[in-house]
Design an enzyme around this catalytic site. Structure first.
Site, mmCIF file in Angstrom:
data_model
loop_
_atom_site.group_PDB
_atom_site.id
_atom_site.type_symbol
_atom_site.label_atom_id
_atom_site.label_comp_id
_atom_site.label_asym_id
_atom_site.label_seq_id
_atom_site.Cartn_x
_atom_site.Cartn_y
_atom_site.Cartn_z
ATOM 1 N N LYS A 113 0.815 -1.206 0.000
ATOM 2 C CA LYS A 113 0.000 0.000 0.000
ATOM 3 C C LYS A 113 0.864 1.279 0.000
ATOM 4 O O LYS A 113 0.441 2.317 -0.485
ATOM 5 C CB LYS A 113 -0.920 0.041 1.219
ATOM 6 C CG LYS A 113 -1.838 -1.170 1.403
ATOM 7 C CD LYS A 113 -2.976 -1.192 0.428
ATOM 8 C CE LYS A 113 -4.088 -2.158 0.799
ATOM 9 N NZ LYS A 113 -3.713 -3.578 0.783
HETATM 10 C C1 LIG Z 1 -4.298 -4.720 0.270
HETATM 11 C C2 LIG Z 1 -3.497 -5.961 0.216
HETATM 12 C C3 LIG Z 1 -3.737 -6.958 -0.759
HETATM 13 C C4 LIG Z 1 -4.880 -6.876 -1.746
HETATM 14 O O1 LIG Z 1 -4.681 -5.893 -2.724
HETATM 15 P P1 LIG Z 1 -5.891 -5.405 -3.657
HETATM 16 O O2 LIG Z 1 -5.380 -4.241 -4.405
HETATM 17 O O3 LIG Z 1 -6.997 -5.049 -2.692
HETATM 18 O O4 LIG Z 1 -6.267 -6.546 -4.532
HETATM 19 C C5 LIG Z 1 -2.896 -8.059 -0.794
HETATM 20 N N1 LIG Z 1 -1.892 -8.197 0.116
HETATM 21 C C6 LIG Z 1 -1.644 -7.269 1.062
HETATM 22 C C7 LIG Z 1 -0.539 -7.515 2.030
HETATM 23 C C8 LIG Z 1 -2.426 -6.117 1.145
HETATM 24 O O5 LIG Z 1 -2.175 -5.208 2.107
#
Ligand SMILES: *Cc1c(COP(=O)(O)O)cnc(C)c1O
Length: 498
Positions: A113
């Site tokens: 993120k």
């Molecule tokens: C948010 C997240 C995901 C999922 O990503 P999306 O964009 O919602 O598909 C996968 N792994 C981790 C560690 C995340 O924080």
């Protein structure tokens, strides 16, 4: 370049407006009117550029309201070695001669993120200026863990903004909670909420659409804004790392110019994998998208049958960031593959709302099946994959990445397709230390700091500095609210009295 709503293409906004608004007024998501194509000249520039130049370049292709000087300045602030623990920012680590792991967790909160949320605050505060907005952007976030901390870290002390994060009291890991409660910055607020993630999320949505609360917030000089993954300002920075990962593989000789690659992504809300799709549309030679889910396998079924059906049991898994039954960003894929057919998208989304399910036309399904493979993986398989990868490659992966590796292996076994593959690694294994340790056969009672130390000792790998430091910092936010109190808490946040 302008943006239009997936549900009504006559609603057009500039890139800055799309970022300020987050979601279109009709409930649709903003999509670019056309997708810019990379020229040969662009490609040779990207091949040799460092990460931040690559990112600024890709952003510039989509965000026509921003000058390249502005974007380079933002990229310089967002992607540097004060924020990231490697100069490469998002390095590719080849596990064998086919599988490249794109490590997206070297940022300040140890999850992918950060790649978007280190950039979004700069894009948002500049967009507010460009659209003439004078009020303070008050970011409200409901989080199941990773987004909240990454957003706090991104927005802390950013002028023109303040941020409040709400998480379900017993719904995040101890490490995730401590990451948030120790957050520094003068413009941040954090509170737990009694209930589960859906309760918190629906309370936030209700506040967003409550005219009276919005008016009172405005009297306090604030305008609500959102940092969640449907904001276009989060999508573009994510496209950049797929472009970067491809050029890294090319540069290292792992692939050659005539090769197509596959991309495998552990998926929840469909934001991350959608960014890879846009990278392909820009001209990165990607053949297949391998969409990996945990036992919340709505998407696996969708890619196999063309029916999206959220009416099913919700599972709490060891990869909690993917415990999602409504993958919001899928709407953008369907919009694109239907030839920007807003009426059809609107119809499907209404069906999803009323019946909890919709089935795409055979024409759309054919296009989807040619590009996407969906697979899923149980918790047991996840832990087994962590231990296998560790013993085979002496490489530690987190639970989410393990879902990706497991489904990648299933894809290869099922299809025999052995094309080089870029796999998105979405979190540091230290962030999910309890599950990772149990995958390695170590079950311990204690939580928090002890887990990190044991994992470090067992594997000989260093605890990421930002995670190590949360146990030295004081907890600043020990608030708990019940759902009904949230409108009041949010208003006091806009007043500056919480
Ligand atoms: C948010 C997240 C995901 C999922 O990503 P999306 O964009 O919602 O598909 C996968 N792994 C981790 C560690 C995340 O924080």
């Amino acid at each position: 370049m302008n943006y239009f709503s997936t549900r009504d293409v006559s609603l057009k906004v500039s890139s800055a407006e799309a970022i300020v608004k987050g979601l279109s007024g009709d409930g649709g998501l903003f999509c670019p009117e056309s997708i810019p194509k990379l020229t040969d000249e662009d490609k040779s520039f990207l091949l040799n550029a460092p990460y931040k130049k690559r990112a600024a370049f890709i952003l510039g292709k989509f965000l026509s309201d921003f000058s390249s000087e502005e974007l380079e300045f933002f990229a310089d602030k967002a992607y540097n070695t004060e924020k990231f623990d490697t100069e490469a920012i998002a390095p590719v680590r080849m596990l064998d001669n086919k599988l490249g792991v794109l490590e997206l967790w070297h940022g300040p909160t140890s999850a992918f993120k950060d790649m978007a949320l280190q950039m979004l605050p700069y894009l948002l505060s500049a967009s507010l200026k460009k659209t003439g907005e004078k009020r303070l952007a008050s970011i409200l976030v409901a989080t199941s863990g990773d987004t909240g901390k990454a957003a706090l870290e991104g927005f802390a002390d950013v002028p023109g903004t303040k941020i409040a994060v709400f998480y379900p009291k017993d719904g995040v890991s101890k490490i995730q909670e401590r990451q948030m409660t120790t957050q520094s910055g003068d413009n941040v607020y954090v509170s737990s909420v009694v209930g589960n993630f859906d309760d918190v999320q629906s309370a936030m949505k209700a506040i967003f659409s409550d005219e009276e609360i919005r008016a009172k917030a405005s009297d306090n000089g604030c305008i609500f804004s959102s940092a969640n993954s449907i904001n276009w300002g989060r999508a573009v920075p994510q496209i950049a790392y797929y472009v970067s990962g491809y050029f890294d593989m090319l540069k290292s000789g792992a692939i050659s110019e005539s090769d197509e690659i596959n991309v495998c992504v552990p998926t929840g809300n469909f934001g991350n994998i959608l960014a890879a799709f846009y990278a392909k549309e820009m001209g990165i030679p990607i053949k297949k998208f391998i969409c990996a889910s945990n036992s919340n396998n709505v998407l696996t079924d969708f890619f196999r049958t063309g029916k999206y059906d959220k009416c099913r049991e919700f599972h709490v898994t060891t990869s909690p960031a993917m415990d999602i039954l409504i993958s919001s960003n899928l709407e953008r894929l369907i919009f694109n593959l239907s030839g920007n057919d807003d009426k059809t998208v609107k119809k499907y989304m209404a069906k999803l709302q009323s019946d909890g399910a919709y089935t795409v036309s055979s024409e759309i399904f054919e296009k989807i099946s040619a590009l996407f493979y969906g697979g899923c993986c149980s918790d047991e398989e996840t832990l087994k994959t962590i231990s296998n990868v560790y013993s085979e490659h002496n490489y530690l992966i987190d639970t989410h990445t393990a879902v990706g590796v497991n489904v990648y292996n299933k894809y290869v076994a099922e299809t025999g397709d052995d094309a080089a593959t870029l796999l998105a690694s979405t979190a540091s294994p230290f962030k999910f230390a309890d599950s990772v340790l149990s995958a390695l056969g170590i079950d311990i009672e204690s939580g928090g700091e002890e887990l990190l130390k044991i994992l470090s000792k067992t594997t000989g790998q260093k605890i990421p500095a930002p995670l190590a430091s949360i146990f030295e910092k004081e907890e600043r936010f020990l608030n708990t609210a019940v759902r009904d109190e949230l409108p009041d808490v949010v208003l006091r946040f806009t007043e500056g009295t919480v």
